[in-house]
Design a protein around this motif. Structure first.
Motif, PDB file in Angstrom:
ATOM      1  N   THR A   1      43.567  47.095  46.591  1.00  0.00           N
ATOM      2  CA  THR A   1      42.422  47.898  47.026  1.00  0.00           C
ATOM      3  C   THR A   1      41.254  46.961  47.326  1.00  0.00           C
ATOM      4  O   THR A   1      40.840  46.187  46.455  1.00  0.00           O
ATOM      5  CB  THR A   1      42.006  48.887  45.928  1.00  0.00           C
ATOM      6  N   PRO A   2      40.696  47.000  48.520  1.00  0.00           N
ATOM      7  CA  PRO A   2      39.632  46.056  48.887  1.00  0.00           C
ATOM      8  C   PRO A   2      38.269  46.464  48.334  1.00  0.00           C
ATOM      9  O   PRO A   2      37.342  46.805  49.080  1.00  0.00           O
ATOM     10  CB  PRO A   2      39.658  46.114  50.425  1.00  0.00           C
ATOM     11  N   ASN A   3      38.154  46.424  47.007  1.00  0.00           N
ATOM     12  CA  ASN A   3      36.904  46.832  46.354  1.00  0.00           C
ATOM     13  C   ASN A   3      36.169  45.663  45.718  1.00  0.00           C
ATOM     14  O   ASN A   3      35.275  45.853  44.893  1.00  0.00           O
ATOM     15  CB  ASN A   3      37.180  47.899  45.295  1.00  0.00           C
ATOM     16  N   GLY A   4      36.553  44.434  46.082  1.00  0.00           N
ATOM     17  CA  GLY A   4      35.897  43.244  45.550  1.00  0.00           C
ATOM     18  C   GLY A   4      36.553  42.660  44.321  1.00  0.00           C
ATOM     19  O   GLY A   4      36.139  41.603  43.846  1.00  0.00           O
ATOM     20  N   THR A   5      37.588  43.318  43.799  1.00  0.00           N
ATOM     21  CA  THR A   5      38.268  42.787  42.618  1.00  0.00           C
ATOM     22  C   THR A   5      39.037  41.512  42.957  1.00  0.00           C
ATOM     23  O   THR A   5      38.976  40.524  42.232  1.00  0.00           O
ATOM     24  CB  THR A   5      39.238  43.831  42.044  1.00  0.00           C
ATOM     25  N   VAL A   6      39.776  41.552  44.053  1.00  0.00           N
ATOM     26  CA  VAL A   6      40.534  40.391  44.517  1.00  0.00           C
ATOM     27  C   VAL A   6      39.689  39.681  45.575  1.00  0.00           C
ATOM     28  O   VAL A   6      39.320  40.275  46.587  1.00  0.00           O
ATOM     29  CB  VAL A   6      41.891  40.812  45.108  1.00  0.00           C
ATOM     30  N   ARG A   7      39.375  38.407  45.310  1.00  0.00           N
ATOM     31  CA  ARG A   7      38.541  37.643  46.240  1.00  0.00           C
ATOM     32  C   ARG A   7      39.220  36.323  46.574  1.00  0.00           C
ATOM     33  O   ARG A   7      40.023  35.807  45.804  1.00  0.00           O
ATOM     34  CB  ARG A   7      37.157  37.374  45.639  1.00  0.00           C
ATOM     35  N   HIS A   8      38.874  35.782  47.731  1.00  0.00           N
ATOM     36  CA  HIS A   8      39.444  34.533  48.203  1.00  0.00           C
ATOM     37  C   HIS A   8      38.325  33.592  48.633  1.00  0.00           C
ATOM     38  O   HIS A   8      37.174  34.006  48.778  1.00  0.00           O
ATOM     39  CB  HIS A   8      40.378  34.763  49.402  1.00  0.00           C
TER      40      HIS A   8
END
Length: 435
Positions: free
Chosen positions: A134-141
């Protein structure tokens, strides 16, 4: 006699034998440069590690899996096979409700893809990862170009790794890929006969540094859809058809839940809560600490190698000061005859040896700063070629420079103690007779 007078006297005496003094200082310089550069490289590498962890949120991340006992790295690659606890919306809801949690996202892979095409170049899915969240800022690159997945990317945005950009022929020109159409093709061996799917199309919205290799990142909802096989079967006496749908998520649940904490210091408490539910949990800070510990060990080894060079230099200081004692025996006798105490003579020779160490440390640290500048010139080009925006990552921390300078001075003084004691214990009458 004031200390500055002792220092000036020591330097003047050393200047009598310029070649011998220069060679001794040069030996100390080699040791000082070795220790300073090696420790600075390790410190800079640790700093780059910490900076990267903060940018990606790894230092505040906890990964929840259905299999207990996995470490962080194993949790990252844990794809469900139906043997562990099921990871689904229920555990996501429980984790999100924890007061220590900032945000959380279900995380899975897309296994049904066979190849993809961007700008007319087709690449197979071989030794590549796929991730959907889910692109909610939890997974970042760490972005090389473009932007992260978000609501603004309309659910069909795709992040590609820098390695894929290179394979596509856009190394150093990653920004040109942003906005390009990506065509996804599906494996024919997935699911029962008739389950083949038509190509799907998305848009490349960003290029990232591959944390776990080369691959693609998708919006969770679209990723689950991509991994869902739909087929029809003929059943019944009248030839009726039945439509079936199944995905990896339907069979085994999601791979994990990625959690972003408000404070990294609460990681242990969150891990304990999750494990009490029967799930596995691993904190990203543990991986960061493990890598930092490895750098510390490397630093200790490299520092030890530099220390050997300083030890050899200390032997050179002893030799220089012993020779100075022999050459200045008559001078020592005159100093004692006119009232100089043993302590005064001992202090003069100790300070003289300390001057050798101090000057070697000054030149060594100065050269180390120059080495750091040269290394940055080389590394900046490599970082730019890799799409990393960080520059001048190698630096000589002031505390390391001061410690090395103090260490070389102290080593010089300690190495000079034996010759200084020998000079102080000379009999004044015998010293005056010395030719």
């Amino acid at each position: 006699m004031k200390f500055k007078d002792k220092f000036r006297t020591g330097w003047r005496n050393l200047s009598r034998q310029k070649l011998r003094t220069s060679l001794t200082i040069f030996a100390i310089v080699i040791g000082a440069v070795s220790v300073t550069v090696m420790l600075s490289l390790v410190t800079s590498a640790k700093g780059f590690l910490m900076s990267s962890a903060q940018k990606t949120g790894m230092d505040k991340r906890v990964i929840v899996t259905g299999t207990a006992g996995l470490d962080y790295r194993e949790s990252t690659w844990n794809w469900p096979d139906g043997t562990g606890k099921r990871v689904d919306e229920a555990i996501l809801k429980e984790v999100t409700a924890m007061p220590e949690v900032n945000s959380a996202s279900l995380y899975t892979s897309v296994q049904a893809l066979s190849e993809f095409t961007v700008k007319g170049v087709t690449l197979p899915f071989k030794n590549m990862y796929t991730e959907a969240y889910t692109p909610n800022g939890t997974v970042r690159h760490i972005l090389v170009a473009g932007e992260e997945l978000s609501d603004a990317t309309n659910g069909k945005g795709v992040l590609i790794s820098g390695g894929i950009a290179k394979d596509l022929g856009y190394k150093g020109r990653e920004a040109e890929l942003v906005g390009s159409e990506i065509v996804l093709k599906f494996r024919k061996d997935m699911g029962p006969p008739g389950s083949g799917k038509a190509d799907e199309k998305g848009t490349v919205v960003g290029v990232v540094l591959g944390e776990n290799g080369d691959g693609l990142s998708f919006d969770l909802d679209w990723g689950v859809k991509l991994d869902t096989m739909t087929w029809e079967e003929n059943k019944g006496p009248n030839g009726e058809t039945t439509t079936h749908s199944e995905s990896n998520v339907t069979r085994n649940g999601y791979a994990s839940v990625w959690v972003d904490l408000k404070d990294k210091n609460t990681a242990d408490a969150v891990v304990a809560k999750i494990e009490s539910m029967g799930f596995g949990a691993a904190a990203g800070q543990e991986e960061v600490d493990a890598q930092a510990t490895a750098f510390t060990i490397i630093g200790a080894v490299l520092g030890g190698i530099g220390g050997i060079a300083l030890l050899v230099a200390a032997i050179g200081v002893i030799n220089t000061m012993v020779m100075a004692t022999l050459e200045r025996t008559r001078e020592i006798g005159i100093m004692r005859a006119i009232g100089a105490t043993k302590r005064t003579v001992r202090t003069l020779f100790t300070v003289e040896a300390g001057v050798l160490g101090f000057m070697g440390g000054v030149f060594g640290v100065a050269i180390s700063f120059g080495v750091a500048v040269g290394l940055n010139q080389v590394l900046n080009k490599q970082l730019a070629d890799s799409g990393i925006t960080d520059r001048n990552i190698v630096s000589v921390p002031p505390h390391i420079a001061l410690v090395v300078l103090a260490a070389t001075t102290l080593i010089g003084m300690l190495a000079g103690r034996l010759p200084a004691r020998r000079a102080a214990n000379l009999d004044p009458v015998e010293a005056l007779r010395y030719e």
